[in-house]
Write a protein that holds these residues in place. Structure first.
Motif, short mmCIF file in Angstrom:
data_model
loop_
_atom_site.label_atom_id
_atom_site.label_comp_id
_atom_site.label_asym_id
_atom_site.label_seq_id
_atom_site.Cartn_x
_atom_site.Cartn_y
_atom_site.Cartn_z
N THR A 77 0.82 -1.49 0.14
CA THR A 77 -0.41 -0.16 -0.02
C THR A 77 1.29 0.86 -0.13
O THR A 77 1.92 1.55 0.75
N TRP B 33 -3.19 0.36 8.17
CA TRP B 33 -4.34 -0.90 7.04
C TRP B 33 -4.12 -2.25 8.21
O TRP B 33 -4.19 -2.93 8.37
N SER C 241 4.45 -1.40 2.94
CA SER C 241 3.66 0.07 2.40
C SER C 241 5.36 1.09 2.05
O SER C 241 6.26 0.68 1.97
N GLU D 15 0.84 5.48 0.63
CA GLU D 15 -0.34 6.29 1.12
C GLU D 15 -0.47 7.54 0.75
O GLU D 15 -0.24 8.33 0.19
N GLY E 65 -3.87 8.86 4.62
CA GLY E 65 -4.49 7.14 4.86
C GLY E 65 -4.61 6.36 3.57
O GLY E 65 -3.11 5.96 2.57
N PRO E 66 -4.81 4.84 3.38
CA PRO E 66 -4.71 4.15 2.59
C PRO E 66 -5.46 4.62 1.44
O PRO E 66 -5.94 5.21 0.43
N GLN E 67 -5.29 3.72 0.13
CA GLN E 67 -5.16 3.73 -1.40
C GLN E 67 -6.91 3.40 -1.18
O GLN E 67 -6.75 2.78 -1.02
N SER F 223 -0.05 4.54 6.34
CA SER F 223 -0.69 3.61 6.17
C SER F 223 -0.70 2.52 6.35
O SER F 223 -1.63 1.84 6.52
N LYS G 27 -8.40 -0.39 -0.73
CA LYS G 27 -8.90 0.01 0.43
C LYS G 27 -11.21 -1.01 -0.51
O LYS G 27 -11.48 -1.63 0.28
N GLY H 277 5.32 5.80 3.69
CA GLY H 277 4.05 5.28 3.82
C GLY H 277 3.80 4.86 5.00
O GLY H 277 2.67 3.22 5.50
#
Length: 196
Positions: free
Chosen positions: A82, A128, A113, A84, A88-90, A124, A94, A121
Protein backbone atom coordinates in the motif's frame (compact mmCIF):
# COMPACT_ATOMS: atom_id res chain seq x y z
CA UNK A 1 3.11 -28.08 0.41
CA UNK A 2 3.95 -24.61 -0.90
CA UNK A 3 2.31 -21.68 0.85
CA UNK A 4 -0.35 -20.12 -1.38
CA UNK A 5 0.12 -16.35 -0.99
CA UNK A 6 -1.79 -13.54 -2.67
CA UNK A 7 0.02 -10.19 -2.94
CA UNK A 8 -2.47 -7.33 -3.27
CA UNK A 9 -1.54 -4.01 -4.84
CA UNK A 10 -3.97 -1.12 -5.05
CA UNK A 11 -2.77 1.95 -6.95
CA UNK A 12 -4.81 3.14 -9.92
CA UNK A 13 -2.39 5.95 -10.79
CA UNK A 14 -0.92 6.22 -14.28
CA UNK A 15 2.72 6.31 -13.19
CA UNK A 16 2.58 3.68 -10.46
CA UNK A 17 5.86 3.24 -8.63
CA UNK A 18 4.58 0.92 -5.90
CA UNK A 19 4.22 -1.90 -8.43
CA UNK A 20 8.00 -2.19 -8.06
CA UNK A 21 7.56 -3.21 -4.42
CA UNK A 22 4.76 -5.64 -5.30
CA UNK A 23 6.94 -7.26 -7.98
CA UNK A 24 9.91 -7.41 -5.57
CA UNK A 25 7.78 -9.21 -2.98
CA UNK A 26 6.30 -11.65 -5.49
CA UNK A 27 9.80 -12.55 -6.73
CA UNK A 28 11.22 -12.80 -3.21
CA UNK A 29 8.43 -15.01 -1.88
CA UNK A 30 8.52 -17.19 -4.99
CA UNK A 31 12.29 -17.65 -4.60
CA UNK A 32 11.58 -18.97 -1.08
CA UNK A 33 9.27 -21.65 -2.53
CA UNK A 34 5.85 -20.02 -2.09
CA UNK A 35 3.10 -20.23 -4.71
CA UNK A 36 2.53 -16.50 -5.18
CA UNK A 37 0.10 -14.51 -7.29
CA UNK A 38 -0.10 -10.74 -7.70
CA UNK A 39 -3.63 -9.35 -7.45
CA UNK A 40 -3.61 -5.88 -8.99
CA UNK A 41 -6.75 -3.95 -7.99
CA UNK A 42 -6.54 -1.86 -11.15
CA UNK A 43 -6.49 -4.99 -13.34
CA UNK A 44 -9.32 -6.67 -11.39
CA UNK A 45 -11.26 -3.39 -11.68
CA UNK A 46 -14.12 -4.04 -9.26
CA UNK A 47 -16.77 -1.31 -9.23
CA UNK A 48 -17.07 1.08 -6.31
CA UNK A 49 -18.58 -0.97 -3.54
CA UNK A 50 -22.31 -1.37 -3.98
CA UNK A 51 -22.74 -4.97 -2.86
CA UNK A 52 -20.33 -7.27 -1.14
CA UNK A 53 -19.67 -10.65 -2.73
CA UNK A 54 -21.79 -12.38 -0.07
CA UNK A 55 -24.78 -10.15 -0.91
CA UNK A 56 -25.17 -11.66 -4.38
CA UNK A 57 -27.22 -14.80 -4.91
CA UNK A 58 -25.03 -17.80 -5.80
CA UNK A 59 -23.83 -17.47 -9.39
CA UNK A 60 -24.92 -13.82 -9.78
CA UNK A 61 -21.79 -11.95 -8.66
CA UNK A 62 -19.75 -10.33 -11.43
CA UNK A 63 -17.23 -12.88 -12.78
CA UNK A 64 -14.15 -10.90 -11.66
CA UNK A 65 -15.55 -10.69 -8.13
CA UNK A 66 -16.42 -14.40 -7.99
CA UNK A 67 -13.02 -15.41 -9.41
CA UNK A 68 -11.19 -13.33 -6.81
CA UNK A 69 -13.37 -14.70 -4.00
CA UNK A 70 -12.30 -18.23 -4.95
CA UNK A 71 -8.63 -17.20 -4.93
CA UNK A 72 -8.95 -15.53 -1.52
CA UNK A 73 -10.66 -18.57 0.00
CA UNK A 74 -7.97 -20.90 -1.43
CA UNK A 75 -5.06 -18.77 -0.18
CA UNK A 76 -2.99 -19.51 2.91
CA UNK A 77 -1.84 -15.91 3.49
CA UNK A 78 -1.97 -12.39 2.12
CA UNK A 79 0.45 -9.51 1.60
CA UNK A 80 -0.97 -6.01 1.15
CA UNK A 81 1.25 -3.50 -0.66
CA UNK A 82 0.00 0.00 0.00
CA UNK A 83 0.94 3.55 -0.73
CA UNK A 84 -0.12 6.47 1.42
CA UNK A 85 -2.58 9.08 0.19
CA UNK A 86 -2.96 12.07 2.52
CA UNK A 87 -2.07 9.99 5.59
CA UNK A 88 -4.54 7.30 4.55
CA UNK A 89 -4.87 4.06 2.59
CA UNK A 90 -5.17 3.85 -1.16
CA UNK A 91 -8.82 3.93 -2.19
CA UNK A 92 -8.39 1.27 -4.89
CA UNK A 93 -7.00 -1.31 -2.48
CA UNK A 94 -9.55 -0.45 0.22
CA UNK A 95 -12.41 -0.76 -2.28
CA UNK A 96 -11.18 -4.19 -3.40
CA UNK A 97 -10.82 -5.56 0.14
CA UNK A 98 -14.23 -4.27 1.23
CA UNK A 99 -16.00 -6.45 -1.36
CA UNK A 100 -15.18 -9.47 0.84
CA UNK A 101 -15.31 -10.35 4.51
CA UNK A 102 -15.65 -13.99 5.57
CA UNK A 103 -13.36 -14.95 2.70
CA UNK A 104 -10.43 -13.34 4.59
CA UNK A 105 -11.01 -15.00 7.95
CA UNK A 106 -8.42 -17.04 9.86
CA UNK A 107 -5.40 -16.37 7.66
CA UNK A 108 -2.31 -14.23 8.29
CA UNK A 109 -1.71 -10.95 6.51
CA UNK A 110 1.43 -8.87 6.09
CA UNK A 111 1.74 -5.21 5.16
CA UNK A 112 4.38 -3.53 3.00
CA UNK A 113 4.06 0.21 2.48
CA UNK A 114 5.85 2.75 0.35
CA UNK A 115 5.88 6.41 -0.54
CA UNK A 116 7.84 8.89 -2.56
CA UNK A 117 9.12 10.42 0.66
CA UNK A 118 11.13 9.33 3.64
CA UNK A 119 8.16 8.27 5.82
CA UNK A 120 7.70 5.24 3.54
CA UNK A 121 3.93 5.01 3.89
CA UNK A 122 4.23 4.29 7.62
CA UNK A 123 0.93 6.00 8.48
CA UNK A 124 -0.97 3.96 5.89
CA UNK A 125 0.83 0.86 7.09
CA UNK A 126 -0.48 1.47 10.60
CA UNK A 127 -4.02 2.13 9.38
CA UNK A 128 -4.04 -1.10 7.36
CA UNK A 129 -3.11 -3.07 10.46
CA UNK A 130 -6.40 -2.07 12.11
CA UNK A 131 -8.42 -2.58 8.91
CA UNK A 132 -7.11 -6.09 8.24
CA UNK A 133 -7.50 -7.12 11.88
CA UNK A 134 -11.14 -6.00 11.80
CA UNK A 135 -11.63 -8.08 8.64
CA UNK A 136 -10.63 -11.26 10.46
CA UNK A 137 -6.98 -11.63 9.49
CA UNK A 138 -4.09 -12.19 11.89
CA UNK A 139 -1.74 -9.35 10.97
CA UNK A 140 1.91 -10.23 11.52
CA UNK A 141 4.09 -7.85 13.49
CA UNK A 142 6.84 -7.59 10.86
CA UNK A 143 6.19 -4.92 8.25
CA UNK A 144 8.15 -3.35 5.44
CA UNK A 145 8.26 0.41 4.87
CA UNK A 146 9.97 1.54 1.69
CA UNK A 147 10.80 5.07 0.72
CA UNK A 148 11.64 6.94 -1.22
CA UNK A 149 10.41 4.17 -3.51
CA UNK A 150 12.15 5.59 -6.60
CA UNK A 151 15.50 5.48 -4.82
CA UNK A 152 14.99 1.97 -3.42
CA UNK A 153 13.81 -0.13 -6.37
CA UNK A 154 14.52 0.44 -10.06
CA UNK A 155 11.94 -0.01 -12.84
CA UNK A 156 12.73 -3.76 -12.93
CA UNK A 157 12.00 -4.04 -9.17
CA UNK A 158 15.69 -4.54 -8.38
CA UNK A 159 17.10 -3.00 -5.18
CA UNK A 160 19.26 0.08 -5.66
CA UNK A 161 21.24 2.31 -3.31
CA UNK A 162 21.12 2.31 0.46
CA UNK A 163 17.33 1.93 0.49
CA UNK A 164 17.51 -1.20 -1.65
CA UNK A 165 20.20 -2.66 0.58
CA UNK A 166 18.03 -1.97 3.64
CA UNK A 167 15.03 -3.64 1.98
CA UNK A 168 17.11 -6.72 1.17
CA UNK A 169 18.16 -6.90 4.83
CA UNK A 170 14.57 -6.52 6.11
CA UNK A 171 12.84 -8.90 3.69
CA UNK A 172 14.02 -12.24 5.19
CA UNK A 173 12.57 -11.47 8.62
CA UNK A 174 9.31 -10.27 7.04
CA UNK A 175 9.06 -13.44 4.94
CA UNK A 176 10.04 -15.71 7.85
CA UNK A 177 7.39 -14.14 10.08
CA UNK A 178 4.72 -14.59 7.41
CA UNK A 179 5.78 -18.19 6.76
CA UNK A 180 5.63 -19.05 10.48
CA UNK A 181 2.11 -17.66 10.89
CA UNK A 182 0.99 -19.22 7.61
CA UNK A 183 2.07 -22.67 8.78
CA UNK A 184 0.55 -22.15 12.23
CA UNK A 185 -2.80 -20.99 10.85
CA UNK A 186 -2.97 -23.82 8.31
CA UNK A 187 -2.22 -26.41 11.02
CA UNK A 188 -4.84 -24.95 13.36
CA UNK A 189 -7.52 -24.87 10.63
CA UNK A 190 -6.76 -28.55 9.90
CA UNK A 191 -6.92 -29.44 13.60
CA UNK A 192 -10.07 -27.52 14.51
CA UNK A 193 -12.77 -25.76 12.52
CA UNK A 194 -12.83 -21.99 13.04
CA UNK A 195 -15.39 -20.94 15.67
CA UNK A 196 -17.45 -18.98 13.11
Amino acid sequence: MADRILVFYGSYRRDRMGIRLADYLVAGLRARGADVELIDAKAVDLPMLDRMYKEYAPGEAPPAMADLAAKIVAADAFVFVTGEYNWGPQPGLKNLTDHYLEEWFWRPAAIASYSAGRLSGARSNSIWHAILSEMGMAVISSTLTVGPIGQTLDTAAQPIGDGGAALDRQFPRFADDLAWWTEAARAQRARQAPPY
